[in-house]
Write a protein that holds these residues in place. Sequence first.
Motif, PDB file in Angstrom:
ATOM      1  N   GLU A 120       0.830  -1.206   0.000  1.00 29.52           N
ATOM      2  CA  GLU A 120       0.000   0.000   0.000  1.00 29.52           C
ATOM      3  C   GLU A 120       0.867   1.260   0.000  1.00 29.52           C
ATOM      4  O   GLU A 120       0.487   2.278  -0.578  1.00 29.52           O
ATOM      5  CB  GLU A 120      -0.947  -0.011   1.214  1.00 29.52           C
ATOM      6  CG  GLU A 120      -2.270  -0.732   1.000  1.00 29.52           C
ATOM      7  CD  GLU A 120      -2.177  -2.245   0.840  1.00 29.52           C
ATOM      8  OE1 GLU A 120      -1.113  -2.807   1.141  1.00 29.52           O
ATOM      9  OE2 GLU A 120      -3.171  -2.869   0.413  1.00 29.52           O
ATOM     10  N   TYR A 182      -5.698  -0.791   4.503  1.00 28.63           N
ATOM     11  CA  TYR A 182      -5.110  -2.013   5.065  1.00 28.63           C
ATOM     12  C   TYR A 182      -4.123  -1.792   6.207  1.00 28.63           C
ATOM     13  O   TYR A 182      -4.191  -2.468   7.220  1.00 28.63           O
ATOM     14  CB  TYR A 182      -4.458  -2.786   3.920  1.00 28.63           C
ATOM     15  CG  TYR A 182      -3.773  -4.079   4.211  1.00 28.63           C
ATOM     16  CD1 TYR A 182      -4.459  -5.149   4.792  1.00 28.63           C
ATOM     17  CD2 TYR A 182      -2.435  -4.259   3.853  1.00 28.63           C
ATOM     18  CE1 TYR A 182      -3.808  -6.367   5.008  1.00 28.63           C
ATOM     19  CE2 TYR A 182      -1.787  -5.470   4.066  1.00 28.63           C
ATOM     20  CZ  TYR A 182      -2.474  -6.521   4.640  1.00 28.63           C
ATOM     21  OH  TYR A 182      -1.841  -7.712   4.843  1.00 28.63           O
ATOM     22  N   ARG A 196      -6.384  -9.436   5.607  1.00 28.85           N
ATOM     23  CA  ARG A 196      -6.521  -9.472   4.152  1.00 28.85           C
ATOM     24  C   ARG A 196      -7.864  -8.879   3.707  1.00 28.85           C
ATOM     25  O   ARG A 196      -8.891  -9.143   4.322  1.00 28.85           O
ATOM     26  CB  ARG A 196      -6.384 -10.901   3.620  1.00 28.85           C
ATOM     27  CG  ARG A 196      -5.007 -11.512   3.762  1.00 28.85           C
ATOM     28  CD  ARG A 196      -3.886 -10.693   3.141  1.00 28.85           C
ATOM     29  NE  ARG A 196      -4.073 -10.365   1.744  1.00 28.85           N
ATOM     30  CZ  ARG A 196      -3.595 -11.082   0.732  1.00 28.85           C
ATOM     31  NH1 ARG A 196      -2.912 -12.169   0.960  1.00 28.85           N
ATOM     32  NH2 ARG A 196      -3.789 -10.678  -0.513  1.00 28.85           N
TER      33      ARG A 196
HETATM   34  N1  ASP Z   1      -3.739  -5.375  -0.119  1.00 27.85           N
HETATM   35  C1  ASP Z   1      -4.474  -6.047   0.917  1.00 27.85           C
HETATM   36  C2  ASP Z   1      -4.888  -7.425   0.436  1.00 27.85           C
HETATM   37  O1  ASP Z   1      -4.618  -7.800  -0.686  1.00 27.85           O
HETATM   38  C3  ASP Z   1      -5.642  -5.285   1.391  1.00 27.85           C
HETATM   39  C4  ASP Z   1      -6.746  -5.066   0.363  1.00 27.85           C
HETATM   40  O2  ASP Z   1      -6.483  -5.118  -0.836  1.00 27.85           O
HETATM   41  O3  ASP Z   1      -7.854  -4.810   0.773  1.00 27.85           O
HETATM   42  O4  ASP Z   1      -5.451  -8.159   1.199  1.00 27.85           O
END
Ligand code: ASP
Length: 441
Positions: A120, A182, A196
């Motif tokens: 992120e 996140y 996640r």
């Molecule tokens: N990048 C994180 C994930 O893949 C959070 C999200 O995308 O919501 O879980």
Amino acid sequence: MKVMKFGGTSVGKPERMFEIAKLITGDDEQKIVVLSALSGTTNSLTEISSCLAKGERAAAKQHIDALEQHYQNFIIQLLKTEEAYIKAKSVLAEHFEFLNIILKISYSEALNKDILAQGELLSTKLFALYLEEQKIDHVWLPALDFMTIDMVDEPQIGSIKVKLTQLLNRHKETKLFVTQGYICRNAKGEVDNLKRGGSDYSASLIAAATNASVCEIWSDIDGMHNSDPRIVNNTKPIEQLSFEEAAELAYFGAKILHPASIWPAQYFNIPVKLLNTLQPSARGTLIKSEAGSVGVKAVAAKDYITAIKIKSSRMLLAYGFLRKIFEVFEKYRTSIDMVTTSEVAVSLTIDNDAYLKEIIKELELFGTVEVDTNQTIVSIVGNEITETKDVLKKIFEAIPDIPVRMVSYGGSRHNISLLVSREYKEQTMQQLNAGLFGEVN
Ligand code: ASP
Ligand code: MG
């Protein structure tokens, strides 16, 4: 204030970022844009971490190099000017240097969280560089400075609000903020995350903290559908859902929205819109306090359910029996989804069987225990469906040959759930689609 969250696929290619830049500059309202990591990145970072945890440094290094190559290609297409490109190069250098350094450090859970946070940080920094190149005025907000969770991993909405308001007040003239979904800080002040898929949760917490006019969740589906498009043909997006309905659907399998993201929006009464970056003018799904209409809205399914039946003649006319049973589940921090009782037996379901053996052992003290694994909960969701005429009749007429293991009716006015063996899931969902929505598969 408007909050707009874009998921991994919506930022996963440079041309998608160009589209987002258009979407966030469409009107004059002040905005906080929340981004996920580029699609695939969090998976890669998880892989890097698990290699390190196993001491497989060479494999970790390979994943790091592949990921870096991906980002090197990404910035070539994202940016046009030499100046922006050089800045992007140094962003990559900073984050990949970090990943290369950790190869030499011993693995810990705190380090794992630091690794997972890189996605992120990268996506928002690169997007901010693109905005800068396009001369779109904005401020990059570090989520680690305001998004916090407590000792039991619950977001601290009060302190998030105070910290975020302070940050925003420093930029009163700014119309556009970009921040990370996140990631957050935990009670020890370490880098952590909201689990996640948690970017949706970030967005709704931010919307709640800023009393936003709307929390828009942008992905590449045109809203929440009335059934699972992978299983059922001719599904349709649902126009409007109440928070209660959306919570039931998000939990029971509709992957489009993280289930935890409903409560902040509901509590602070912020409407949530599920929108599609590939079809920005499509209506999507609006989630607010009112359901919009009564009757069946959707069918969703959740797999990997375990059903447990406890049979005991001691239950007959006894009180306190259920409490004793529930205490066993509490002891093993295992939540129960469905419950049905008869005078001499209780059936219930769990979706986490990590402690199944221990739980069964303790339940056997109360009576005979039967376990059915690989079950699926099929949930029929809709405002006041338990009071809507003929719904039960239609449900059971639609699935005359399906052996139903459990039925949950009346627990909420918005949900009727059936438990079937996993092998009947597709047939159940297809027949319900025909029976409830009149669609032919
Ligand atoms: N990048 C994180 C994930 O893949 C959070 C999200 O995308 O919501 O879980
Ligand atoms: Mg998601």
